[in-house]
Design an enzyme around this catalytic site. Structure first.
Site, PDB file in Angstrom:
ATOM      1  N   HIS A 136       0.853  -1.198   0.000  1.00 56.76           N
ATOM      2  CA  HIS A 136       0.000   0.000   0.000  1.00 56.76           C
ATOM      3  C   HIS A 136       0.883   1.241   0.000  1.00 56.76           C
ATOM      4  O   HIS A 136       1.977   1.249   0.585  1.00 56.76           O
ATOM      5  CB  HIS A 136      -0.901   0.013   1.228  1.00 56.76           C
TER       6      HIS A 136
ATOM      7  N   GLU B  91       0.715   3.994   1.624  1.00 59.68           N
ATOM      8  CA  GLU B  91       1.047   4.511   2.952  1.00 59.68           C
ATOM      9  C   GLU B  91       2.198   3.744   3.578  1.00 59.68           C
ATOM     10  O   GLU B  91       3.142   4.339   4.114  1.00 59.68           O
ATOM     11  CB  GLU B  91      -0.152   4.411   3.909  1.00 59.68           C
TER      12      GLU B  91
ATOM     13  N   CYS C 178      -6.614   1.919   5.282  1.00 62.04           N
ATOM     14  CA  CYS C 178      -7.246   0.678   5.723  1.00 62.04           C
ATOM     15  C   CYS C 178      -6.754   0.343   7.137  1.00 62.04           C
ATOM     16  O   CYS C 178      -5.878   1.025   7.676  1.00 62.04           O
ATOM     17  CB  CYS C 178      -6.892  -0.441   4.745  1.00 62.04           C
TER      18      CYS C 178
ATOM     19  N   CYS D 198      -2.876  -0.053   7.329  1.00 64.85           N
ATOM     20  CA  CYS D 198      -2.149   1.208   7.208  1.00 64.85           C
ATOM     21  C   CYS D 198      -2.401   2.124   8.404  1.00 64.85           C
ATOM     22  O   CYS D 198      -1.476   2.787   8.883  1.00 64.85           O
ATOM     23  CB  CYS D 198      -2.517   1.905   5.903  1.00 64.85           C
TER      24      CYS D 198
END
Length: 155
Positions: free
Chosen positions: A55, A57, A85, A88
């Protein structure tokens, strides 16, 4: 209240998201800023790296920690085009990031305001300032266009 500077950094995160889309990745971008300086910029890499943790992040947080030589990012602001999410959001809390600025909400997986509120849960050892909705329409449009194209293509 978001500032002009918040909009500028979010534009850079949006550029990262656009880059992800050109590679067939879900268009999410993130940047880490410390003292007005860009420390890390990233976009989703799950498909390219075959990595479920790819991801934007997490990649940006990892890169910032590496550049700064420390895991505590206690002086950073994370800008991300989509609400983080649970994975993260947990990383943001664990990295001790004091400020998160995000764009579009994620009603299916958002863990900052939508489904969960991990970043300001009083049971955790760190809470942070949250600024939601910065350039949300632009980030949301990128995601809608990406998935619309993906659905219209035969596999």
């Amino acid at each position: 209240m978001p500032t002009e500077i918040d909009h500028q950094w979010m534009q850079l995160a949006l550029a990262e998201a656009r880059s992800a889309a050109t590679r067939g990745e879900v268009p999410v971008g993130a940047v880490v800023i410390v003292d007005g300086t860009l420390v890390a910029a990233a976009s989703n890499t799950r498909e390219l790296a075959a990595d479920p943790t790819g991801h934007a992040e997490l990649t940006a947080i990892r890169e910032a920690a590496k550049v700064l030589g420390r895991w505590r990012l206690h002086d950073a602001t994370l800008y991300v085009t989509l609400e983080p999410c649970p994975m993260c959001a947990g990383a943001i809390v664990n990295a001790r990031i004091p400020r998160l600025v995000y764009g579009a909400t994620d009603p299916k997986a958002g863990a900052v305001r939508s489904l969960y509120q991990l970043c300001d849960d009083p049971r955790l050892n760190h809470r942070l300032q949250i600024e939601a909705g910065v350039l949300a329409e632009e980030g949301g449009a990128l995601l809608r266009e990406f998935f619309q194209k993906k659905r219209s293509r035969p596999d």
